[in-house]
Motif scaffolding. Structure first.
Motif, PDB file in Angstrom:
ATOM      1  N   ALA A 278       0.852  -1.195   0.000  1.00  0.00           N
ATOM      2  CA  ALA A 278       0.000   0.000   0.000  1.00  0.00           C
ATOM      3  C   ALA A 278       0.882   1.236   0.000  1.00  0.00           C
ATOM      4  O   ALA A 278       1.864   1.318   0.748  1.00  0.00           O
ATOM      5  N   PHE A 279       0.527   2.195  -0.828  1.00  0.00           N
ATOM      6  CA  PHE A 279       1.258   3.451  -0.975  1.00  0.00           C
ATOM      7  C   PHE A 279       0.275   4.569  -0.650  1.00  0.00           C
ATOM      8  O   PHE A 279      -0.638   4.863  -1.439  1.00  0.00           O
ATOM      9  N   LEU A 280       0.416   5.186   0.518  1.00  0.00           N
ATOM     10  CA  LEU A 280      -0.598   6.108   1.034  1.00  0.00           C
ATOM     11  C   LEU A 280      -0.365   7.547   0.596  1.00  0.00           C
ATOM     12  O   LEU A 280       0.746   8.080   0.723  1.00  0.00           O
ATOM     13  N   ASP A 281      -1.422   8.181   0.105  1.00  0.00           N
ATOM     14  CA  ASP A 281      -1.375   9.590  -0.306  1.00  0.00           C
ATOM     15  C   ASP A 281      -1.226  10.503   0.907  1.00  0.00           C
ATOM     16  O   ASP A 281      -1.683  10.189   2.010  1.00  0.00           O
ATOM     17  N   ASN A 282      -0.617  11.671   0.683  1.00  0.00           N
ATOM     18  CA  ASN A 282      -0.465  12.695   1.722  1.00  0.00           C
ATOM     19  C   ASN A 282       0.033  12.063   3.025  1.00  0.00           C
ATOM     20  O   ASN A 282      -0.560  12.195   4.091  1.00  0.00           O
ATOM     21  N   CYS A 283       1.148  11.360   2.914  1.00  0.00           N
ATOM     22  CA  CYS A 283       1.641  10.573   4.047  1.00  0.00           C
ATOM     23  C   CYS A 283       3.159  10.492   3.960  1.00  0.00           C
ATOM     24  O   CYS A 283       3.714  10.230   2.892  1.00  0.00           O
ATOM     25  N   SER A 284       3.819  10.708   5.092  1.00  0.00           N
ATOM     26  CA  SER A 284       5.264  10.626   5.117  1.00  0.00           C
ATOM     27  C   SER A 284       5.728   9.452   5.976  1.00  0.00           C
ATOM     28  O   SER A 284       5.121   8.387   5.947  1.00  0.00           O
ATOM     29  N   HIS A 285       6.769   9.667   6.783  1.00  0.00           N
ATOM     30  CA  HIS A 285       7.452   8.564   7.438  1.00  0.00           C
ATOM     31  C   HIS A 285       6.667   7.957   8.601  1.00  0.00           C
ATOM     32  O   HIS A 285       6.707   6.751   8.815  1.00  0.00           O
ATOM     33  N   TYR A 286       5.954   8.793   9.352  1.00  0.00           N
ATOM     34  CA  TYR A 286       5.202   8.298  10.512  1.00  0.00           C
ATOM     35  C   TYR A 286       3.765   8.025  10.089  1.00  0.00           C
ATOM     36  O   TYR A 286       2.823   8.661  10.539  1.00  0.00           O
ATOM     37  N   LEU A 287       3.629   7.046   9.227  1.00  0.00           N
ATOM     38  CA  LEU A 287       2.365   6.820   8.531  1.00  0.00           C
ATOM     39  C   LEU A 287       1.241   6.384   9.451  1.00  0.00           C
ATOM     40  O   LEU A 287       0.070   6.615   9.151  1.00  0.00           O
TER      41      LEU A 287
END
Length: 304
Positions: A278-287
């Protein structure tokens, strides 16, 4: 948050030398066990505990969070900070809670610990979940520095800072620290558009009891690089062996996590396969904070 913190009894696992390991459990022990392995070296599980552990348990999991020996709340002046020592800690959790198998959830550097542990003890692992987890360290460092060189191609002062880091010993704690400091200064770990949910999660954490115990051992990375022979690891060969051994591997990453290149992500996706990534939009390292609803939804779908 304070009442939540007091609700759960701290469980302690004792080492032979008398030192203790901070462990905390959430949910019903009859449910599937999930062991969360935090980032570092020098990290802890406070952010995960203060924002996500109970919410994951509420989905029907028995969540176990802990701080590695010598890190966070697991104080140990004699800690070696090696992978083998980390494996001993994990095995002590299995023994303490009478676990035959568990889901291993590794975040950031904890993903390397999780992968190497699963490779060594595949019989202990129901599934391996990599959440913003490191898996090809040198490629990550190269990506950080190359991205910044392009960004600052006309800025001689910034290029000088980058050059100093780039010329450090690539198998040193100083090199790792320099790369991540540059990444942090340039927003590589921040989601671009914080949501109302993420703002509240971060604010509640910072106002709560877990933030007060956000203990960092600044010496941990230095000792790790002194004592651990394996560094700048590319764990993809191990992941392929784990998959061949029949342990399911899942990957969940943020599209705005600046420490991973698209080539890295695509190589990991090829190992896990499309339905397990899964590749989450508007999301960085601390998902698990940036996009907690999507994060928990994916874990529930994969693991239940």
């Amino acid at each position: 948050m304070k009442s939540l913190f007091l609700t759960f009894i701290l469980s302690i696992s004792f080492f032979s030398n008398g030192q203790s390991l901070y462990i905390k459990t959430y949910g019903n022990e009859k449910n599937k066990a999930v062991i969360f392995i935090h980032g570092g070296p020098s990290g802890n599980a406070t952010l995960f505990e203060g924002t996500t552990a109970q919410n994951l348990a509420d989905l029907g999991f028995y969540v176990i969070a802990y701080d590695r020996r010598g890190e966070g709340r697991s104080t140990d002046p004699d800690a070696k900070f090696t992978f083998e020592e980390a494996f001993q800690d994990i095995n002590s959790i299995y023994a303490t809670y009478h676990l035959k198998k568990a889901i291993i959830l590794g975040h950031s550097f904890g993903g390397l610990v999780a992968t190497l542990y699963t490779n060594k003890y595949p019989q202990n692992v129901t599934a391996l979940v990599l959440a913003g987890a490191l898996f090809s360290q040198q490629e990550t460092y190269d990506h950080i520095l190359n991205t910044l060189k392009k960004k600052y191609h006309n800025d001689s002062e910034q290029l000088k800072k980058i050059d100093i880091v780039e010329n450090l010993n690539k198998n040193s704690a100083e090199y790792r620290k320099g790369c991540y400091e540059l990444a942090g200064e340039n927003g590589f770990f921040k989601m671009p558009n914080p949501t109302a949910e993420s703002k509240k999660l971060y604010a509640d954490y910072e106002a709560g009891e877990f933030f007060k115990t956000n203990i960092r051992n600044k010496n941990a990375p230095l000792v790790f690089y002194q004592n651990e022979k394996q560094n700048n690891i590319d764990s993809r060969p191990f992941l392929k062996k784990i998959k061949a051994a029949g342990v399911p591997i899942y990957g969940i990453y943020g599209k705005d996590d600046g420490i991973f290149s698209s080539a890295q992500i695509n190589s990991l996706k090829a190992i896990t396969e499309k339905n397990n990534f899964a590749f989450l939009d508007n999301c960085s390292h601390y998902l698990f904070v940036d996009q907690q609803t999507a994060f928990l939804s994916k874990l529930k779908y994969w693991l239940k």
